[in-house]
Design an enzyme around this catalytic site. Structure first.
Site, mmCIF file in Angstrom:
data_model
loop_
_atom_site.group_PDB
_atom_site.id
_atom_site.type_symbol
_atom_site.label_atom_id
_atom_site.label_comp_id
_atom_site.label_asym_id
_atom_site.label_seq_id
_atom_site.Cartn_x
_atom_site.Cartn_y
_atom_site.Cartn_z
ATOM 1 N N ASP A 166 -38.923 -84.912 -1.122
ATOM 2 C CA ASP A 166 -38.510 -85.638 -2.328
ATOM 3 C C ASP A 166 -39.059 -87.064 -2.316
ATOM 4 O O ASP A 166 -38.463 -87.971 -2.889
ATOM 5 C CB ASP A 166 -36.981 -85.652 -2.456
ATOM 6 C CG ASP A 166 -36.298 -86.348 -1.283
ATOM 7 O OD1 ASP A 166 -36.895 -86.377 -0.187
ATOM 8 O OD2 ASP A 166 -35.185 -86.866 -1.460
ATOM 9 N N ASP A 218 -38.262 -92.468 -3.353
ATOM 10 C CA ASP A 218 -37.425 -91.464 -2.684
ATOM 11 C C ASP A 218 -36.198 -91.205 -3.549
ATOM 12 O O ASP A 218 -35.547 -92.146 -4.024
ATOM 13 C CB ASP A 218 -36.994 -91.968 -1.303
ATOM 14 C CG ASP A 218 -36.189 -90.928 -0.544
ATOM 15 O OD1 ASP A 218 -36.799 -90.103 0.153
ATOM 16 O OD2 ASP A 218 -34.948 -90.946 -0.661
ATOM 17 N N LEU A 219 -35.875 -89.938 -3.778
ATOM 18 C CA LEU A 219 -34.699 -89.584 -4.575
ATOM 19 C C LEU A 219 -33.444 -89.764 -3.735
ATOM 20 O O LEU A 219 -33.384 -89.305 -2.580
ATOM 21 C CB LEU A 219 -34.792 -88.143 -5.065
ATOM 22 C CG LEU A 219 -35.586 -87.907 -6.361
ATOM 23 C CD1 LEU A 219 -37.060 -88.204 -6.151
ATOM 24 C CD2 LEU A 219 -35.393 -86.486 -6.862
#
Length: 393
Positions: A295, A252-253
């Site tokens: 994302d 996950d960004l």
């Protein structure tokens, strides 16, 4: 048993002309690439050349030499069609020149006493172009994984010994003085068999194109358009094939919405591509990368144990940070959180939940929690809609 060679010539002429018209019409409508124009023109020329022996009784000056030259050139043009099917940008000028060079002697070769040598020469030219087409079809079958490519290769390979056999019979004077009419013996059966394969293979590239289109559609259906990673459809199709133990990474960004707000959505798209590339180049060959949400990404790694999964998670995070620093600047790079879990592939949903929990634990340890609640992606089929690509998390 006697065979009516004249009728066979009529059949191959009709089939070739129909194949040529079909391909040229489809190409004119934008259905096919340039290969269809070459393939269609080659079969039209082949059909025209097949009519020439049937019109010998008209005693038209130069009819047979012109027909023989067109026949030789048609095989070269058909081969060019196969080359363009393999590579739409393949150069064709050298092959056009070669086709007409080998056809040119037949245009001036009209001495009745040399009919056997003339027929032998034409059949050798046919066999050589067919051999080249076989090699090219096999290469397409291997590179593009087209099963129909092997069928096409066999259909062209079958005519090679028949053409060479007729060439030998022509040189030894066993064909007779009339190429049409009722005939018997090995020469007639070779002609009949070759004509049969020529009629069938006129539409062979259509089957190869259909299989290629099917593969491309399947790839598009299972591929994320922005990042190139596999999507959830691909995940659902792949999960029955996973056996034994595996590792799962949840990526996950961090602060992705802030990155979009600060640099714009183009920068967010670039960051997603960097995340995909960082994962793809880091995982083993048997691993898969799936875009899970806006994302978020999931990596499935068959046969990987816990220490290797932990090391790989750190390697992906480090590579992403390094590449985004080069993209946005050393003081304005991005980072990501990676959670991992290991266990039986049969419990893949539970492994995704565990990796998701570990990923969020890492996110909260290293960063201040965002005031905006984030959706958990642990469930494979969430009831709420996925975050859109335009929102990016």
């Amino acid at each position: 048993m006697l065979l009516d060679i004249s009728t066979l010539y009529v059949m191959v002429a009709l089939c070739s002309v129909v194949a040529g018209i079909v391909h040229l019409t489809a190409a004119a409508g934008g259905r096919f690439d340039s290969w269809a124009n070459w393939w269609g023109c080659g079969h039209l020329l082949l059909g025209v050349s097949a009519v020439a022996p049937l019109l010998r009784w008209l005693h038209i000056p130069g009819l047979l030499p012109i027909g023989n030259a067109i026949a030789a050139a048609s095989y070269g043009v058909i081969y060019i069609g196969m080359r363009r099917f393999a590579d739409p940008a393949a150069p064709v000028r050298p092959w056009i020149v070669l086709a007409w060079i080998v056809a040119l002697p037949l245009l001036f070769w009209s001495d009745p006493a040399g009919m056997g040598q003339r027929i032998a020469y034409l059949n050798v030219i046919r066999s050589l172009f067919d051999v080249a087409t076989v090699v090219l079809a096999m290469r397409i079958a291997r590179q593009d994984a087209l099963r129909t490519g092997w069928i096409v290769a066999v259909m062209f390979a079958m005519t090679v010994p028949m053409f060479l056999g007729r060439a030998w019979l022509a040189v030894t004077g066993q064909l007779g003085s009339e190429p049409t009419g009722m005939h018997g013996g090995p020469a007639a059966w070779m002609a009949a068999a070759a004509i049969a394969f020529i009629m069938f293979r006129g539409f062979s590239l259509l089957t190869m194109d259909a299989e290629r289109c099917e593969q491309r559609l399947a790839m598009l259906a299972e591929r994320d358009g922005l990042t190139g990673a596999s999507n959830r459809t691909a995940f659902d199709r792949a999960r029955p094939t996973w056996r034994g133990d595996c590792a799962v990474l949840m990526i996950d960004l961090n602060r992705f919405k802030a990155l979009n707000d600060r640099h714009g959505h183009a920068a967010g798209d670039a960051a997603l591509k960097v995340a995909t590339r960082a994962a793809v180049v880091s995982i083993p060959m048997n691993g898969r990368v799936f875009r899970w949400g806006g994302d978020e990404f999931v990596c499935v790694l068959p046969g990987m144990d816990a220490p290797a999964a932990a090391a790989l998670a750190q390697a992906i995070a480090d590579r992403f940070t390094l590449e985004t620093a080069a993209l946005f600047g050393a003081d304005d790079g991005a980072d990501l959180s990676v959670g991992w879990a290991t266990g039986p592939c049969a419990m893949i949903d539970r492994l995704i939940e565990q990796a998701d929990e570990r990923m969020y634990a890492q996110k909260h340890r290293n960063r201040q929690p965002t005031p905006i609640p984030q959706r958990s992606v642990a469930e494979c089929a969430p009831s709420a809609p996925l975050i859109s690509q335009s929102q990016h998390g």
